[in-house]
Design an enzyme around this catalytic site. Structure first.
Site, PDB file in Angstrom:
ATOM      1  N   HIS A  42      90.769  -8.259  21.077  1.00  0.00           N
ATOM      2  CA  HIS A  42      90.778  -6.767  21.339  1.00  0.00           C
ATOM      3  C   HIS A  42      92.080  -6.011  20.630  1.00  0.00           C
ATOM      4  O   HIS A  42      92.534  -6.919  19.624  1.00  0.00           O
ATOM      5  CB  HIS A  42      90.814  -6.305  22.717  1.00  0.00           C
ATOM      6  CG  HIS A  42      89.743  -7.053  23.530  1.00  0.00           C
ATOM      7  ND1 HIS A  42      88.491  -6.729  23.325  1.00  0.00           N
ATOM      8  CD2 HIS A  42      90.117  -7.989  24.439  1.00  0.00           C
ATOM      9  CE1 HIS A  42      87.808  -7.669  24.258  1.00  0.00           C
ATOM     10  NE2 HIS A  42      88.776  -8.477  24.842  1.00  0.00           N
ATOM     11  N   GLU A  88      94.360  -5.672  28.842  1.00  0.00           N
ATOM     12  CA  GLU A  88      93.988  -7.019  28.330  1.00  0.00           C
ATOM     13  C   GLU A  88      94.493  -7.134  27.011  1.00  0.00           C
ATOM     14  O   GLU A  88      95.263  -8.020  26.470  1.00  0.00           O
ATOM     15  CB  GLU A  88      92.453  -7.484  28.472  1.00  0.00           C
ATOM     16  CG  GLU A  88      92.374  -8.903  27.846  1.00  0.00           C
ATOM     17  CD  GLU A  88      90.935  -8.985  27.448  1.00  0.00           C
ATOM     18  OE1 GLU A  88      90.168  -8.170  27.702  1.00  0.00           O
ATOM     19  OE2 GLU A  88      90.841 -10.089  26.801  1.00  0.00           O
ATOM     20  N   HIS A 148      92.529 -14.160  25.382  1.00  0.00           N
ATOM     21  CA  HIS A 148      91.932 -13.338  26.229  1.00  0.00           C
ATOM     22  C   HIS A 148      92.363 -13.344  27.620  1.00  0.00           C
ATOM     23  O   HIS A 148      92.908 -14.537  28.054  1.00  0.00           O
ATOM     24  CB  HIS A 148      90.371 -13.340  25.986  1.00  0.00           C
ATOM     25  CG  HIS A 148      89.756 -12.882  24.843  1.00  0.00           C
ATOM     26  ND1 HIS A 148      89.435 -11.908  24.493  1.00  0.00           N
ATOM     27  CD2 HIS A 148      89.695 -13.548  23.545  1.00  0.00           C
ATOM     28  CE1 HIS A 148      88.851 -11.760  23.118  1.00  0.00           C
ATOM     29  NE2 HIS A 148      89.259 -12.939  22.622  1.00  0.00           N
ATOM     30  N   GLU A 159      90.525 -17.714  28.489  1.00  0.00           N
ATOM     31  CA  GLU A 159      90.424 -16.518  29.419  1.00  0.00           C
ATOM     32  C   GLU A 159      91.524 -16.748  30.463  1.00  0.00           C
ATOM     33  O   GLU A 159      91.237 -17.665  31.247  1.00  0.00           O
ATOM     34  CB  GLU A 159      89.273 -16.150  30.128  1.00  0.00           C
ATOM     35  CG  GLU A 159      87.873 -15.854  29.180  1.00  0.00           C
ATOM     36  CD  GLU A 159      87.868 -14.529  28.830  1.00  0.00           C
ATOM     37  OE1 GLU A 159      88.806 -13.860  28.868  1.00  0.00           O
ATOM     38  OE2 GLU A 159      86.649 -14.053  28.350  1.00  0.00           O
TER      39      GLU A 159
END
Ligand SMILES: [Zn+2]
Length: 303
Positions: free
Chosen positions: A96, A133, A188, A265
């Site tokens: 992102h 995030e 992430h 993650e």
């Protein structure tokens, strides 16, 4: 946050839409700077990012990675070639970007991810209090880059700030492929169900372009899992995957890779216990050190 598929941690993709993807690429240079989101972190919704700051030089505050040497202080420092990652190239993709929250039309463009269509990027998720995030991913990436450089590696990042947009997830893969990295990691944190805890290592599934790096990526994934368990207090996910591992065949970052790569993650931002850990510089530094240990172990085993 659960994404549009209703499955936590999964990125949806849409079939069709060649026109939009083509127009995306025809947009040229401006587009190359616009992002795609890789993972299954779920959109953050309408809420924008909370202000999240970091100290300019976190690496400087971290204790030295190496224990004090017993050698006399006059002895020369080790030659660069003696460093564990000397001559190695490592790719880091911090998922992102901070500007994605205000660039819905750009990051919403569809791109081909090797097996289907997915959006160029997403905003990523946030904690309940609004810590993004994107910020977490970037903080860990900066810590990891510092650790890797200290160990002698050359590091290639897919973005070098947290106030831009993108780049798209297929472009991120391309950047790392073009660098001919020895190994790479996509960083992430998930937007899973509030009751779910833990980290998950996402591994590629053979689809053509990535065929020759599947076995190596699985080995690296095992190294990352082990290092996370040994080096952080984050447990394996109790809501997704098996023993902290989840193969994924719908993400550009894994489908298009030609270098050994996994996506991690690091925890579930929507879970209060995980979130409390994820927002701290201490935990972020620990994740970076765990990833460094995994990379050293993996590349050591690769000769
Ligand atoms: Zn994400």
């Amino acid at each position: 946050m659960t994404d549009r598929t209703g499955r936590p941690g999964f990125h949806p993709f849409t079939r069709g839409g060649t026109g939009s993807a083509r127009s995306l690429w025809l947009a040229g240079g401006a587009l190359a700077l616009c992002g795609l989101a890789v993972c299954g972190c779920g959109p953050a919704g309408a809420a924008g990012p909370a202000s999240a700051s970091r100290s300019p030089s976190r690496a400087a505050t971290r204790p030295a990675a190496s224990p004090p040497s017993a050698a006399p202080s006059a002895s020369p420092s080790p030659s660069p070639a003696a460093l564990p990652l000397a001559g190695k190239i490592v790719g880091i993709d911090p998922g992102h970007n901070g500007g994605n929250f205000n660039a819905a039309s750009t990051i919403g463009q569809e791109i081909w991810n090797g097996t289907g269509w997915e959006t160029c990027d997403t905003s990523g998720t946030t904690t309940e209090s609004g810590y993004t995030e994107a910020q977490f991913n970037f903080n860990v990436a900066l810590d990891l880059r510092a650790d890797l450089r200290r160990d002698g590696a050359r590091v290639v990042m897919t973005r070098t700030s947290n106030d831009g947009v993108g780049p798209c997830v297929n472009t991120r893969s391309q950047i790392i492929n073009n660098s001919r990295a020895n190994v790479a990691v996509d960083i992430h944190a998930d937007g899973g169900p509030v009751s779910g805890r833990g980290f998950t290592v996402l591994e590629p599934v053979a689809d053509g372009p990535n065929d020759h790096v599947i076995a190596a990526s699985e080995q690296f994934g095992a190294d990352v899992r082990q290092a996370m368990l040994a080096g952080t207090s984050m447990p394996e996910s109790d809501y997704i995957g098996t023993d902290g591992i989840l193969p994924r065949d719908d993400l550009a970052g894994l489908n298009l890779t030609t270098v050994p790569k996994v996506l991690i993650e690091c925890g579930n931002m929507r879970n209060a216990t995980d979130a409390q850990m994820l927002v701290t510089a201490r935990f972020q530094a620990r994740v970076a050190r765990a990833l460094t240990a995994a990379i050293v172990r993996f590349l050591g085993g690769q000769g």
